[in-house]
Design an enzyme around this catalytic site. Structure first.
Site, PDB file in Angstrom:
ATOM      1  N   MET A  30      -5.440  53.240  34.112  1.00 36.80           N
ATOM      2  CA  MET A  30      -6.224  52.365  34.995  1.00 36.80           C
ATOM      3  C   MET A  30      -5.863  52.670  36.454  1.00 36.80           C
ATOM      4  SD  MET A  30      -6.792  48.808  33.000  1.00 36.80           S
ATOM      5  CE  MET A  30      -5.216  48.086  33.295  1.00 36.80           C
ATOM      6  N   LEU A  33      -1.340  55.215  39.840  1.00 34.60           N
ATOM      7  CA  LEU A  33      -0.487  56.097  39.043  1.00 34.60           C
ATOM      8  C   LEU A  33       0.942  56.154  39.576  1.00 34.60           C
ATOM      9  CD1 LEU A  33      -2.941  59.090  38.453  1.00 34.60           C
ATOM     10  CD2 LEU A  33      -2.618  57.031  37.075  1.00 34.60           C
ATOM     11  N   GLY A  36       5.465  57.533  35.459  1.00 40.92           N
ATOM     12  CA  GLY A  36       5.246  57.283  34.021  1.00 40.92           C
ATOM     13  C   GLY A  36       3.946  57.950  33.569  1.00 40.92           C
ATOM     14  N   HIS A  37       2.878  57.754  34.359  1.00 44.31           N
ATOM     15  CA  HIS A  37       1.598  58.394  34.025  1.00 44.31           C
ATOM     16  C   HIS A  37       1.724  59.910  34.121  1.00 44.31           C
ATOM     17  CE1 HIS A  37       0.046  54.418  35.682  1.00 44.31           C
ATOM     18  NE2 HIS A  37      -0.462  54.447  34.474  1.00 44.31           N
ATOM     19  N   GLN A  61     -10.373  43.941  29.432  1.00 44.96           N
ATOM     20  CA  GLN A  61      -9.039  43.690  28.886  1.00 44.96           C
ATOM     21  C   GLN A  61      -8.237  42.702  29.729  1.00 44.96           C
ATOM     22  OE1 GLN A  61      -7.865  47.994  29.373  1.00 44.96           O
ATOM     23  NE2 GLN A  61      -5.845  47.122  29.719  1.00 44.96           N
ATOM     24  N   GLY A 162       2.106  55.649  26.783  1.00 45.39           N
ATOM     25  CA  GLY A 162       3.528  55.360  27.017  1.00 45.39           C
ATOM     26  C   GLY A 162       4.052  54.301  26.060  1.00 45.39           C
ATOM     27  N   LYS A 164       6.054  52.093  26.757  1.00 50.84           N
ATOM     28  CA  LYS A 164       6.255  50.795  27.423  1.00 50.84           C
ATOM     29  C   LYS A 164       5.276  49.755  26.865  1.00 50.84           C
ATOM     30  CE  LYS A 164       4.984  49.464  31.582  1.00 50.84           C
ATOM     31  NZ  LYS A 164       4.424  48.111  31.383  1.00 50.84           N
ATOM     32  N   ASP A 165       4.042  50.207  26.609  1.00 49.08           N
ATOM     33  CA  ASP A 165       3.053  49.300  26.023  1.00 49.08           C
ATOM     34  C   ASP A 165       3.088  49.490  24.507  1.00 49.08           C
ATOM     35  OD1 ASP A 165       1.786  48.138  28.458  1.00 49.08           O
ATOM     36  OD2 ASP A 165       1.480  50.250  28.885  1.00 49.08           O
ATOM     37  N   SER A 200       5.769  50.746  36.192  1.00 53.48           N
ATOM     38  CA  SER A 200       4.529  50.026  35.897  1.00 53.48           C
ATOM     39  C   SER A 200       3.732  49.910  37.183  1.00 53.48           C
ATOM     40  CB  SER A 200       4.869  48.626  35.374  1.00 53.48           C
ATOM     41  OG  SER A 200       3.742  47.789  35.459  1.00 53.48           O
TER      42      SER A 200
HETATM   43  O1  PAF Z   1      -2.462  51.237  29.418  1.00 52.29           O
HETATM   44  C1  PAF Z   1      -3.446  51.199  30.181  1.00 52.29           C
HETATM   45  O2  PAF Z   1      -3.374  51.609  31.345  1.00 52.29           O
HETATM   46  C2  PAF Z   1      -4.759  50.638  29.667  1.00 52.29           C
HETATM   47  O3  PAF Z   1      -4.551  49.585  28.796  1.00 52.29           O
HETATM   48  C3  PAF Z   1      -5.657  51.715  29.032  1.00 52.29           C
HETATM   49  C4  PAF Z   1      -5.037  52.289  27.773  1.00 52.29           C
HETATM   50  C5  PAF Z   1      -5.947  52.812  30.021  1.00 52.29           C
HETATM   51  C6  PAF Z   1      -7.000  51.079  28.613  1.00 52.29           C
HETATM   52  O4  PAF Z   1      -7.672  50.541  29.713  1.00 52.29           O
END
Ligand code: PAF
Length: 295
Positions: A30, A33, A36-37, A61, A162, A164-165, A200
């Site tokens: 999302m 960045l 982590g990304h 979401q 990741g 983390k989630d 994060s």
């Molecule tokens: O982890 C995230 O950044 C979001 O939940 C994702 C997987 C990109 C879905 O919008």
């Protein structure tokens, strides 16, 4: 790096690459960045011929409209990071490329609305009811909705997320299995700041004072990992409950020790093959999560 905003143009481009037998790695994000990304991109680069990153702040979401509004949007800086990471393709669609008006208007009901599964019945059982699911109703339905759409657009060989989630990963693995998508889901390690704070996008919303407090979250998790073999689970929970005194600026939403597969709380380590300790905390309006695999 090639940037696409249009689903159709991206699909055509990726079809050509696939016809040339290129394997595609995908890291959905999302934006906002951080390293982590970038680690997801690096791992994807090692395993695939080319890597697609998406940046899309997914409205379905967010259970809290203030959180959606405040979600950091830093496209210019993101582009720089992606270029340095040698990302091959960025997909950065506007909302209408992903959702119809109807889907957005149905948002209130999207917990029940499973049209995104293309007619297939999908049921996460208890995976989306516990922890994050209990505190953020509809959140995982929105995640699964957008990830399934992105998967259908990008059609990657492998997708990178990741640890983390942790719960999000379980949901996505379950979704891919139920929708029979031929995509391998790769779990990538949590990347931490030098003081242990899990990276994060939300960290940048912390005040200076809050930022000084938050390394305690991972310290606490690491401490639990150190002592779990010699303490019963209820005592471990007490450690966490007592750690943040009432006057602390960190409010614990939940601390759970769960079975790594079912995500159900465990009361005795003997009953689970593997376990993970998960925490969610709130500092004013900023909500942070972290976890550590115990065994
Ligand atoms: O982890 C995230 O950044 C979001 O939940 C994702 C997987 C990109 C879905 O919008």
């Amino acid at each position: 790096m090639i940037i696409f905003n249009s689903v159709e143009k991206l699909k055509n481009h990726l079809d050509n690459l696939r016809n040339n037998h290129k394997t595609i790695g995908f890291a959905p994000t999302m934006g906002a960045l951080h390293q982590g990304h970038i680690s997801l991109i690096s791992i994807a680069k090692e395993q695939c011929d080319l890597v697609v990153c998406s940046i899309f702040v997914n409205p379905t979401q967010f259970d809290d409209s203030v959180d959606l509004k405040k979600y950091p949007r830093t496209l210019e800086a993101d582009l720089e990071l992606l270029k340095v990471a040698n990302c091959d393709i960025l997909f950065a669609p506007e909302i209408p490329e992903i959702y119809s008006e109807k889907e957005l208007n149905d948002k209130k009901n999207h917990i029940e609305d499973k049209t995104w599964t293309c007619g297939k019945t999908i049921d996460f059982g208890l995976l989306d009811k516990v922890m994050e699911g209990a505190h953020r109703p509809g959140h995982f339905n929105g995640v699964a909705q957008v990830v399934s759409k992105l998967f259908r657009i990008v059609n990657p060989n492998k997708a990178f997320f990741g640890q983390k989630d942790y719960q999000q990963l379980s949901i996505i693995k379950s979704m891919v299995k139920q929708l029979e998508m031929p995509i391998e889901i790769i779990t990538c390690p949590i990347i931490r700041e030098a003081d242990g704070l899990a990276m994060s996008s939300r960290n940048r919303r912390l005040t200076e004072e809050e930022r000084k407090e938050v390394p305690s979250i991972s310290k606490l998790l690491f401490f639990i990992k150190e002592i779990y073999q010699t303490h019963p689970i209820n005592q471990l929970k007490e450690v966490v409950a007592n750690y943040y005194a009432k006057e602390s600026m960190i409010h614990v939403e939940y601390f759970e020790i769960v079975d790594s597969e079912t995500l159900l709380s465990i009361t005795d380590f003997k009953n689970s093959k593997s376990a993970v300790a998960c925490i969610a905390v709130k500092l004013n309006s900023v909500r942070l999560i972290d976890n550590v695999i115990l065994y």
